[in-house]
Scaffold this motif. Structure first.
Motif, PDB file in Angstrom:
ATOM      1  N   PRO A  74       0.815  -1.230   0.000  1.00  0.00           N
ATOM      2  CA  PRO A  74       0.000   0.000   0.000  1.00  0.00           C
ATOM      3  C   PRO A  74       0.840   1.268   0.000  1.00  0.00           C
ATOM      4  CG  PRO A  74      -0.822  -1.600   1.596  1.00  0.00           C
ATOM      5  CD  PRO A  74       0.496  -2.119   1.126  1.00  0.00           C
ATOM      6  N   GLN A  75       1.918   1.280   0.777  1.00  0.00           N
ATOM      7  CA  GLN A  75       2.776   2.469   0.853  1.00  0.00           C
ATOM      8  C   GLN A  75       3.492   2.719  -0.477  1.00  0.00           C
ATOM      9  OE1 GLN A  75       2.855  -0.015   3.208  1.00  0.00           O
ATOM     10  NE2 GLN A  75       1.683   1.091   4.766  1.00  0.00           N
ATOM     11  N   LEU A  76       3.965   1.650  -1.118  1.00  0.00           N
ATOM     12  CA  LEU A  76       4.652   1.812  -2.392  1.00  0.00           C
ATOM     13  C   LEU A  76       3.711   2.364  -3.459  1.00  0.00           C
ATOM     14  CD1 LEU A  76       6.791  -1.469  -2.456  1.00  0.00           C
ATOM     15  CD2 LEU A  76       7.678   0.877  -2.441  1.00  0.00           C
ATOM     16  N   ARG A  77       2.464   1.882  -3.485  1.00  0.00           N
ATOM     17  CA  ARG A  77       1.497   2.399  -4.464  1.00  0.00           C
ATOM     18  C   ARG A  77       1.188   3.868  -4.206  1.00  0.00           C
ATOM     19  NH1 ARG A  77      -0.548  -2.905  -3.785  1.00  0.00           N
ATOM     20  NH2 ARG A  77      -1.911  -2.230  -2.094  1.00  0.00           N
ATOM     21  N   ARG A  78       1.046   4.232  -2.942  1.00  0.00           N
ATOM     22  CA  ARG A  78       0.735   5.628  -2.617  1.00  0.00           C
ATOM     23  C   ARG A  78       1.917   6.555  -2.907  1.00  0.00           C
ATOM     24  NH1 ARG A  78       0.350   6.682   3.515  1.00  0.00           N
ATOM     25  NH2 ARG A  78       2.596   6.764   3.147  1.00  0.00           N
ATOM     26  N   ASP A  79       3.127   6.070  -2.632  1.00  0.00           N
ATOM     27  CA  ASP A  79       4.314   6.916  -2.759  1.00  0.00           C
ATOM     28  C   ASP A  79       4.959   6.842  -4.133  1.00  0.00           C
ATOM     29  OD1 ASP A  79       4.125   7.760  -0.110  1.00  0.00           O
ATOM     30  OD2 ASP A  79       5.402   6.143   0.645  1.00  0.00           O
ATOM     31  N   TRP A  80       4.419   6.028  -5.047  1.00  0.00           N
ATOM     32  CA  TRP A  80       5.101   5.793  -6.309  1.00  0.00           C
ATOM     33  C   TRP A  80       5.444   7.076  -7.074  1.00  0.00           C
ATOM     34  CZ3 TRP A  80       8.445   3.203  -8.581  1.00  0.00           C
ATOM     35  CH2 TRP A  80       8.600   3.233  -9.974  1.00  0.00           C
ATOM     36  N   PRO A  81       4.545   8.080  -7.162  1.00  0.00           N
ATOM     37  CA  PRO A  81       4.925   9.306  -7.890  1.00  0.00           C
ATOM     38  C   PRO A  81       6.195   9.960  -7.317  1.00  0.00           C
ATOM     39  CG  PRO A  81       2.562   9.265  -7.531  1.00  0.00           C
ATOM     40  CD  PRO A  81       3.125   8.131  -6.724  1.00  0.00           C
ATOM     41  N   LEU A  82       6.303  10.021  -5.983  1.00  0.00           N
ATOM     42  CA  LEU A  82       7.512  10.592  -5.375  1.00  0.00           C
ATOM     43  C   LEU A  82       8.713   9.678  -5.554  1.00  0.00           C
ATOM     44  CD1 LEU A  82       6.448  12.273  -1.995  1.00  0.00           C
ATOM     45  CD2 LEU A  82       7.643  13.342  -3.912  1.00  0.00           C
ATOM     46  N   ILE A  83       8.481   8.380  -5.444  1.00  0.00           N
ATOM     47  CA  ILE A  83       9.583   7.433  -5.630  1.00  0.00           C
ATOM     48  C   ILE A  83      10.144   7.555  -7.043  1.00  0.00           C
ATOM     49  CG2 ILE A  83      10.190   4.989  -5.779  1.00  0.00           C
ATOM     50  CD1 ILE A  83       8.109   4.459  -3.592  1.00  0.00           C
ATOM     51  N   ARG A  84       9.259   7.624  -8.025  1.00  0.00           N
ATOM     52  CA  ARG A  84       9.695   7.696  -9.431  1.00  0.00           C
ATOM     53  C   ARG A  84      10.511   8.958  -9.682  1.00  0.00           C
ATOM     54  NH1 ARG A  84       4.803   7.535 -13.244  1.00  0.00           N
ATOM     55  NH2 ARG A  84       4.528   9.583 -12.256  1.00  0.00           N
ATOM     56  N   ARG A  85      10.072  10.091  -9.102  1.00  0.00           N
ATOM     57  CA  ARG A  85      10.804  11.339  -9.320  1.00  0.00           C
ATOM     58  C   ARG A  85      12.147  11.352  -8.604  1.00  0.00           C
ATOM     59  NH1 ARG A  85       5.608  13.764  -8.691  1.00  0.00           N
ATOM     60  NH2 ARG A  85       6.108  14.445  -6.569  1.00  0.00           N
ATOM     61  N   ASN A  86      12.264  10.586  -7.530  1.00  0.00           N
ATOM     62  CA  ASN A  86      13.486  10.602  -6.726  1.00  0.00           C
ATOM     63  C   ASN A  86      14.201   9.251  -6.722  1.00  0.00           C
ATOM     64  OD1 ASN A  86      13.327  13.365  -5.087  1.00  0.00           O
ATOM     65  ND2 ASN A  86      11.264  12.498  -5.126  1.00  0.00           N
ATOM     66  N   LEU A  87      13.930   8.442  -7.744  1.00  0.00           N
ATOM     67  CA  LEU A  87      14.475   7.091  -7.745  1.00  0.00           C
ATOM     68  C   LEU A  87      16.004   7.091  -7.726  1.00  0.00           C
ATOM     69  CD1 LEU A  87      13.644   4.128  -7.790  1.00  0.00           C
ATOM     70  CD2 LEU A  87      13.757   4.203 -10.298  1.00  0.00           C
ATOM     71  N   HIS A  88      16.625   8.025  -8.437  1.00  0.00           N
ATOM     72  CA  HIS A  88      18.092   8.070  -8.457  1.00  0.00           C
ATOM     73  C   HIS A  88      18.662   8.347  -7.081  1.00  0.00           C
ATOM     74  CE1 HIS A  88      16.723  12.197  -8.853  1.00  0.00           C
ATOM     75  NE2 HIS A  88      17.942  12.646  -8.633  1.00  0.00           N
ATOM     76  N   ILE A  89      17.969   9.187  -6.311  1.00  0.00           N
ATOM     77  CA  ILE A  89      18.434   9.495  -4.947  1.00  0.00           C
ATOM     78  C   ILE A  89      18.293   8.270  -4.057  1.00  0.00           C
ATOM     79  CG2 ILE A  89      17.970  10.868  -2.882  1.00  0.00           C
ATOM     80  CD1 ILE A  89      17.117  13.151  -4.725  1.00  0.00           C
ATOM     81  N   LEU A  90      17.142   7.619  -4.119  1.00  0.00           N
ATOM     82  CA  LEU A  90      16.876   6.469  -3.259  1.00  0.00           C
ATOM     83  C   LEU A  90      17.794   5.294  -3.576  1.00  0.00           C
ATOM     84  CD1 LEU A  90      12.993   6.735  -3.355  1.00  0.00           C
ATOM     85  CD2 LEU A  90      14.452   7.220  -1.392  1.00  0.00           C
ATOM     86  N   LEU A  91      17.988   5.022  -4.865  1.00  0.00           N
ATOM     87  CA  LEU A  91      18.899   3.943  -5.238  1.00  0.00           C
ATOM     88  C   LEU A  91      20.332   4.285  -4.834  1.00  0.00           C
ATOM     89  CD1 LEU A  91      17.611   2.953  -8.814  1.00  0.00           C
ATOM     90  CD2 LEU A  91      17.096   1.864  -6.611  1.00  0.00           C
ATOM     91  N   GLY A  92      20.697   5.549  -4.979  1.00  0.00           N
ATOM     92  CA  GLY A  92      22.043   5.976  -4.593  1.00  0.00           C
ATOM     93  C   GLY A  92      22.282   5.847  -3.105  1.00  0.00           C
ATOM     94  N   LEU A  93      21.276   6.210  -2.290  1.00  0.00           N
ATOM     95  CA  LEU A  93      21.413   6.058  -0.843  1.00  0.00           C
ATOM     96  C   LEU A  93      21.624   4.600  -0.463  1.00  0.00           C
ATOM     97  CD1 LEU A  93      18.667   8.552   0.423  1.00  0.00           C
ATOM     98  CD2 LEU A  93      21.138   8.790   0.704  1.00  0.00           C
ATOM     99  N   GLY A  94      20.864   3.706  -1.108  1.00  0.00           N
ATOM    100  CA  GLY A  94      21.031   2.284  -0.822  1.00  0.00           C
ATOM    101  C   GLY A  94      22.389   1.770  -1.254  1.00  0.00           C
ATOM    102  N   ALA A  95      22.843   2.217  -2.433  1.00  0.00           N
ATOM    103  CA  ALA A  95      24.134   1.755  -2.949  1.00  0.00           C
ATOM    104  C   ALA A  95      25.283   2.198  -2.054  1.00  0.00           C
ATOM    105  CB  ALA A  95      24.340   2.278  -4.371  1.00  0.00           C
ATOM    106  N   VAL A  96      25.237   3.451  -1.597  1.00  0.00           N
ATOM    107  CA  VAL A  96      26.348   3.995  -0.796  1.00  0.00           C
ATOM    108  C   VAL A  96      26.252   3.569   0.662  1.00  0.00           C
ATOM    109  CG1 VAL A  96      27.430   6.131   0.044  1.00  0.00           C
ATOM    110  CG2 VAL A  96      26.669   5.957  -2.336  1.00  0.00           C
TER     111      VAL A  96
END
Length: 299
Positions: free
Chosen positions: A53-75
Motif C-alpha cells: 500500500p505504501q509503495l502504491r501511494r508513494d510511487w509518484p515521489l519514488i519515481r521522481r526521486n528514484l536516483h536518490i533512493l537507489l544511490g542512498l542504498g548503494a552507498v
C-alpha cells in the motif's frame, strides 16, 4: 520526538554492534559480497511483502526521486557493508573499532563544509569525550597499544566504509517525504543492484564462499536486524534530531560490540568497558546539551 529519536538511535547502534560481531563470525563461512547481496535480497523481499500500500501511494515521489533512493542504498548499505565485511578479512578488531569511530566526525565535517551546519564548542568537546570512550574500548583499556597500530589493506577498506556511511547520513537530507517502508524498499533495491558487480568480481577472482549453516545464520541476522530494523530506526532518528546529532550515537557501536562479544564469545567484561560506556554516553549528553539553537532538522 527527541526522546523517541534517542531510543531509536540506541537500539540502532546495538544492532550495528551485532552486525560487526556477526560480520567477523562470517569469515570463512560466507564471503563479503555473497553476504552483502544475500542480506539485501532477503531484506528487499521482506520489506516488499509488507509495503504494497505504501509503495502504491508513494510511487509518484519514488519515481521522481528514484536516483536518490537507489544511490542512498548503494552507498549507505552496499558500499558500507561490502567494505566493512571485506576489511574484517584483513584487519584487527582494534583498528576497526577506532576507524568506525570516525564516522561522526566526518558527518560533522561534511555538514559544515557542504551546508555550513553550525557546530558549537561544547558539541566538539562532547564528541572528543565520546570518541575517547571509543578509543578506550578499542584499546582494551591500554592506550599504549595505540602506538603499535599499523594500517594495512583492511584498514584502508574500513576508511572507505566510514566515508560511505558518513556520506549516506548527510545524504538523507535529500530523502523524499515518503513512508519508511517505501524508503527501505527503494534503498534495499539500490543496495541489491549495487552488490551484483562486486559479487561477479568476487566470483571471477575465485574468492566467493557460499554460505554454510553458520553463514546462513549470519545472513538471516544481518538481513532482518542491521538491514531492516536498524536502518529504519536510524532514518527516523536522523529525521528527529538531525544528522550531526544522530551521527554521534555511532560511537556506541564499539561499546555494544564489546558487550555482544562477551555474550556471544565468552569474553571477559573488564572495568574499562564500564568507564568507556560512561564516557561515550556522557559525551553524547554533553554534545546534546551544547547543540545549536534552533536545532537543525532534516527536511
Amino acid at each position: 520526538m527527541s526522546g523517541r529519536s534517542y531510543l531509536f538511535l540506541i537500539v540502532t547502534t546495538l544492532l550495528w554492534g551485532g552486525n560487526a560481531a556477526f560480520g567477523k563470525m562470517a569469515v570463512g563461512h560466507v564471503s563479503p559480497m555473497v553476504l552483502t547481496l544475500s542480506r539485501w535480497i532477503l531484506a528487499l523481499a521482506i520489506i516488499s511483502a509488507i509495503a504494497g500500500p505504501q509503495l502504491r501511494r508513494d510511487w509518484p515521489l519514488i519515481r521522481r526521486n528514484l536516483h536518490i533512493l537507489l544511490g542512498l542504498g548503494a552507498v549507505g548499505y552496499t558500499a558500507f557493508n561490502g567494505f566493512l565485511y571485506s576489511a574484517l578479512q584483513y584487519t584487527t578488531g582494534v583498528n576497526g573499532a577506532i576507524e568506525q569511530g570516525g564516522i561522526p566526525v566526518l558527518i560533522f565535517v561534511l555538514n559544515f563544509v557542504l551546508f555550513r551546519v553550525p557546530v558549537t564548542a561544547v558539541q566538539i568537546a562532547g564528541f572528543a569525550i565520546s570518541f575517547f570512550g571509543v578509543v578506550l574500548t578499542a584499546s582494551h583499556g591500554d592506550l599504549a597499544t595505540l602506538a603499535q597500530l599499523n594500517l594495512n589493506y583492511g584498514d584502508a577498506l574500513l576508511l572507505v566504509a566510514v566515508l560511505a556511511y558518513a556520506l549516506y547520513t548527510v545524504g538523507l537530507r535529500w530523502k523524499p517525504a515518503i513512508h519508511w517502508k517505501s524508503m527501505m524498499a527503494a534503498a534495499s533495491l539500490g543496495a541489491a543492484i549495487a552488490a551484483v558487480p562486486p559479487l561477479l568480481y568476487e566470483i571471477a577472482q575465485a574468492k566467493a564462499i557460499w554460505p554454510d549453516h553458520i553463514g546462513i545464520g549470519v545472513i538471516l541476522y544481518t538481513a532482518i536486524f542491521p538491514s531492516l530494523v536498524s536502518q529504519i530506526l536510524y532514518i527516523k532518528g536522523v529525521e528527529g534530531i538531525g544528522a550531526n546529532r544522530a551521527g554521534l550515537f555511532i560511537n556506541l557501536v564499539p561499546v555494544f560490540g564489546t558487550g555482544l562479544s562477551v555474550l556471544l564469545n565468552g569474553e571477559r567484561l573488564e572495568p574499562f568497558h564500564f568507564l568507556a560506556l560512561v564516557l561515550v554516553i556522557g559525551g553524547i549528553a554533553i554534545s546534546e546539551w551544547g547543540k545549536p539553537r534552533p536545532v537543525e532538522t532534516i527536511q
